[in-house]
Scaffold this motif. Structure first.
Motif, PDB file in Angstrom:
ATOM      1  N   PRO A 148      -6.480   8.642   1.173  1.00 56.59           N
ATOM      2  CA  PRO A 148      -5.776   7.376   0.906  1.00 56.59           C
ATOM      3  C   PRO A 148      -4.270   7.482   0.714  1.00 56.59           C
ATOM      4  CG  PRO A 148      -7.018   8.079  -1.021  1.00 56.59           C
ATOM      5  CD  PRO A 148      -7.426   8.982   0.097  1.00 56.59           C
ATOM      6  N   HIS A 149      -3.728   8.685   0.592  1.00 57.78           N
ATOM      7  CA  HIS A 149      -2.285   8.813   0.382  1.00 57.78           C
ATOM      8  C   HIS A 149      -1.525   9.039   1.686  1.00 57.78           C
ATOM      9  CE1 HIS A 149      -2.813   8.733  -3.919  1.00 57.78           C
ATOM     10  NE2 HIS A 149      -3.697   9.706  -3.845  1.00 57.78           N
TER      11      HIS A 149
ATOM     12  N   GLN B 165      -7.189   3.007  -1.690  1.00 57.18           N
ATOM     13  CA  GLN B 165      -5.793   3.182  -2.097  1.00 57.18           C
ATOM     14  C   GLN B 165      -5.519   2.615  -3.486  1.00 57.18           C
ATOM     15  OE1 GLN B 165      -2.632   2.300   0.580  1.00 57.18           O
ATOM     16  NE2 GLN B 165      -3.755   2.918   2.397  1.00 57.18           N
TER      17      GLN B 165
ATOM     18  N   ARG C 252       0.827  -1.204   0.000  1.00 57.76           N
ATOM     19  CA  ARG C 252       0.000   0.000   0.000  1.00 57.76           C
ATOM     20  C   ARG C 252       0.859   1.251   0.000  1.00 57.76           C
ATOM     21  NH1 ARG C 252      -2.165  -3.887   2.490  1.00 57.76           N
ATOM     22  NH2 ARG C 252      -0.812  -3.666   4.301  1.00 57.76           N
ATOM     23  N   LYS C 253       0.291   2.325  -0.532  1.00 54.39           N
ATOM     24  CA  LYS C 253       0.976   3.611  -0.532  1.00 54.39           C
ATOM     25  C   LYS C 253       1.059   4.170   0.884  1.00 54.39           C
ATOM     26  CE  LYS C 253      -1.180   4.560  -5.014  1.00 54.39           C
ATOM     27  NZ  LYS C 253      -2.150   5.435  -5.719  1.00 54.39           N
TER      28      LYS C 253
ATOM     29  N   SER D 287      -8.445  -0.004   2.032  1.00 56.76           N
ATOM     30  CA  SER D 287      -7.623  -0.764   1.087  1.00 56.76           C
ATOM     31  C   SER D 287      -8.070  -0.523  -0.350  1.00 56.76           C
ATOM     32  CB  SER D 287      -7.695  -2.263   1.411  1.00 56.76           C
ATOM     33  OG  SER D 287      -7.101  -2.540   2.658  1.00 56.76           O
TER      34      SER D 287
END
Length: 233
Positions: free
Chosen positions: A177-178, A231, A72-73, A228
């Motif tokens: 999400p970042h 992202q 993930r990021k 999840s």
């Protein structure tokens, strides 16, 4: 190909941990020359050949290694109150690992119905889920931690907590999400008003996951799934 967990895949020949060796030889009845997959839980995948089987263990010759970047990021940290029935919490850990999570903290609150749990068992559940889902990264599983103590540690700046009362935002609208994020989910009786105030003072945002009232483990998985997927967009 059967998957096994071994925390050290650097040597050319490794020994499987005792429980993994037992599973390979006594349960699966693998023989010398069998090819297996290996995961260290820290981003390394490997393929190896069973080289030696003894009463005490199983030696594996490493044929190749591959480094897998983080999935993930941004990291996802779930702090979830232990459920009254331990099997429900183990189910949550299993599914969270399959979906994708970086850290799980059993958080103890004023209304917690359980304050003791075996993290060694949770770790085994997580390893099994990692192998089943063929993930290369094993999440960190903390010892049970009181809410006030958790809030004094180094946590992501993006913080949310499930809250059934008062004003709250939809996680789907609030989540970024970042950036690394922490989601806290309370016990069946929810966080107390005093705990909710403490969380807000610590920068956490009260969130909702929809109109239905969800069980602790369901709410945690719903949040994990949404983050999840967000992202991946």
């Amino acid at each position: 190909m059967h998957q096994f967990h071994c925390p050290d895949l650097l040597p050319p020949v490794i020994e499987l941990p005792e429980d993994e060796a037992h599973h390979a030889t006594a349960v699966l009845r693998l023989s010398v020359g069998a090819r297996i997959g290996l995961l260290d839980g820290a981003g390394t995948r490997a393929i190896g050949l069973v080289e030696l089987i003894t009463k005490r263990g199983c030696s594996i010759h490493i044929e190749e290694r591959t480094m897998v970047p983080p999935e993930r990021k941004a990291r996802i940290h779930l702090a979830v109150a232990p459920t009254k029935q331990m099997d429900r919490y183990e189910w949550f850990v299993e599914k969270a690992v399959e979906i994708g999570v970086d850290r799980i903290t059993p958080v103890i609150t004023e209304r917690s119905e359980r304050i003791n749990l075996r993290t060694d068992r949770l770790h085994r559940v997580a390893i099994s889920a990692m192998k089943q889902s063929q993930r290369a990264w094993l999440p960190r599983i903390d010892e049970p931690t009181r809410l006030k103590d958790l809030l004094c540690t180094d946590l992501p700046l993006q913080r949310y907590f499930g809250w059934c009362e008062g004003e709250h935002r939809q996680l789907m609208a609030a989540y970024q999400p970042h950036n690394d994020a922490l989601v806290l989910v309370g016990p069946e009786g929810d966080f107390t008003p005093a705990e909710a105030s403490r969380l807000r003072e610590g920068g956490a945002v009260a969130i909702s996951l929809g109109a239905a009232r969800l069980r602790t483990e369901t709410a945690a998985l719903a949040a994990c799934t949404w983050m999840s997927l967000a992202q991946q967009r």
